[in-house]
Write a protein that holds these residues in place. Sequence first.
Motif, short mmCIF file in Angstrom:
data_model
loop_
_atom_site.label_atom_id
_atom_site.label_comp_id
_atom_site.label_asym_id
_atom_site.label_seq_id
_atom_site.Cartn_x
_atom_site.Cartn_y
_atom_site.Cartn_z
N TRP A 58 -27.17 -90.69 28.91
CA TRP A 58 -25.89 -90.09 28.50
C TRP A 58 -25.97 -89.46 27.12
CZ3 TRP A 58 -22.34 -88.64 31.66
CH2 TRP A 58 -22.20 -89.27 32.89
N PRO A 59 -26.53 -90.12 26.11
CA PRO A 59 -26.64 -89.44 24.81
C PRO A 59 -27.52 -88.19 24.86
CG PRO A 59 -26.91 -91.80 24.53
CD PRO A 59 -26.89 -91.54 26.00
N ALA A 60 -28.59 -88.22 25.64
CA ALA A 60 -29.44 -87.02 25.76
C ALA A 60 -28.70 -85.90 26.48
CB ALA A 60 -30.73 -87.36 26.49
N GLY A 61 -27.92 -86.24 27.49
CA GLY A 61 -27.10 -85.24 28.17
C GLY A 61 -26.06 -84.66 27.24
N LEU A 62 -25.48 -85.50 26.40
CA LEU A 62 -24.50 -85.03 25.41
C LEU A 62 -25.16 -84.06 24.43
CD1 LEU A 62 -21.70 -85.28 23.95
CD2 LEU A 62 -22.76 -87.13 22.64
N LEU A 63 -26.33 -84.43 23.93
CA LEU A 63 -27.06 -83.56 23.00
C LEU A 63 -27.40 -82.22 23.65
CD1 LEU A 63 -28.55 -83.06 20.31
CD2 LEU A 63 -30.53 -84.19 21.33
N THR A 64 -27.83 -82.27 24.88
CA THR A 64 -28.18 -81.03 25.59
C THR A 64 -26.96 -80.15 25.80
OG1 THR A 64 -29.97 -82.21 26.70
CG2 THR A 64 -29.29 -80.11 27.65
N ALA A 65 -25.85 -80.75 26.18
CA ALA A 65 -24.63 -79.96 26.42
C ALA A 65 -24.10 -79.36 25.13
CB ALA A 65 -23.57 -80.85 27.07
N LEU A 95 -21.62 -80.81 15.37
CA LEU A 95 -21.64 -81.53 16.64
C LEU A 95 -23.07 -81.81 17.11
CD1 LEU A 95 -18.77 -79.73 18.58
CD2 LEU A 95 -18.79 -82.07 17.71
N ILE A 96 -23.97 -80.85 16.90
CA ILE A 96 -25.37 -81.06 17.28
C ILE A 96 -25.99 -82.17 16.44
CG2 ILE A 96 -27.66 -79.99 17.28
CD1 ILE A 96 -26.22 -77.33 17.99
N VAL A 97 -25.72 -82.17 15.16
CA VAL A 97 -26.26 -83.21 14.28
C VAL A 97 -25.66 -84.57 14.66
CG1 VAL A 97 -26.32 -84.02 11.88
CG2 VAL A 97 -26.77 -81.62 12.39
N ALA A 98 -24.37 -84.61 14.97
CA ALA A 98 -23.74 -85.87 15.36
C ALA A 98 -24.29 -86.37 16.69
CB ALA A 98 -22.22 -85.68 15.46
N ALA A 99 -24.50 -85.48 17.65
CA ALA A 99 -25.06 -85.89 18.95
C ALA A 99 -26.49 -86.40 18.78
CB ALA A 99 -25.02 -84.73 19.93
N SER A 100 -27.24 -85.77 17.91
CA SER A 100 -28.59 -86.25 17.64
C SER A 100 -28.56 -87.61 16.95
CB SER A 100 -29.34 -85.24 16.77
OG SER A 100 -30.65 -85.66 16.56
N ALA A 101 -27.57 -87.82 16.09
CA ALA A 101 -27.42 -89.13 15.45
C ALA A 101 -27.07 -90.20 16.48
CB ALA A 101 -26.34 -89.06 14.37
N VAL A 102 -26.30 -89.84 17.49
CA VAL A 102 -25.98 -90.79 18.57
C VAL A 102 -27.25 -91.17 19.32
CG1 VAL A 102 -24.78 -91.02 20.78
CG2 VAL A 102 -23.58 -90.09 18.81
N VAL A 103 -28.10 -90.19 19.61
CA VAL A 103 -29.37 -90.47 20.29
C VAL A 103 -30.24 -91.39 19.43
CG1 VAL A 103 -31.52 -89.45 21.12
CG2 VAL A 103 -29.36 -88.35 21.65
N LEU A 104 -30.34 -91.10 18.15
CA LEU A 104 -31.15 -91.93 17.25
C LEU A 104 -30.58 -93.33 17.12
CD1 LEU A 104 -31.95 -89.28 14.54
CD2 LEU A 104 -33.59 -90.39 16.05
N LEU A 105 -29.26 -93.45 17.08
CA LEU A 105 -28.64 -94.77 17.01
C LEU A 105 -28.91 -95.57 18.27
CD1 LEU A 105 -26.75 -96.57 15.30
CD2 LEU A 105 -24.86 -95.60 16.59
N LYS A 106 -28.87 -94.90 19.41
CA LYS A 106 -29.16 -95.59 20.67
C LYS A 106 -30.62 -96.03 20.73
CE LYS A 106 -27.70 -96.93 24.64
NZ LYS A 106 -26.76 -98.01 24.76
N ILE A 107 -31.53 -95.20 20.23
CA ILE A 107 -32.95 -95.59 20.16
C ILE A 107 -33.10 -96.81 19.25
CG2 ILE A 107 -35.21 -94.89 19.29
CD1 ILE A 107 -34.55 -92.05 20.22
#
Length: 112
Positions: A58-65, A95-107
């Motif tokens: 889901w976070p990767a899909g969010l980042l891609t979208a 938004l792109i930076v925030a979505a990438s931060a979500v991916v990093l937080l999930k990792i």
Amino acid sequence: MSAVLAPTRPRRAPRYVVFSAWAVPVMVLGQFAFLAMIPVALVLYGALRDTRVQTLRWPAGLLTAVYATPLATWLLRPDGAQSLSKDIHPVSVGLIVAASAVVLLKIWTNRR
């Protein structure tokens, strides 16, 4: 007879996913927004194909979208700027930076 369980190793994300998740905001903020397509694709590929990081789907899909929206706008608009970095709105960058931060937080939370 009891089965001996092997010690479990933590499920860590592959290095290319972690490096790509870090590279996306660096590239977008560093005015290489079009080339950030490569790390975005690597994060999505890793999330969809690698079983160790299934929780990143889901976070990767969010980042891609979030990344694909300004990219598609730039490609489809006839009067766009010469580069995506010059045409992208600052809110989209945030938004792109925030979505990438979500991916990093999930990792990071998957490691714990």
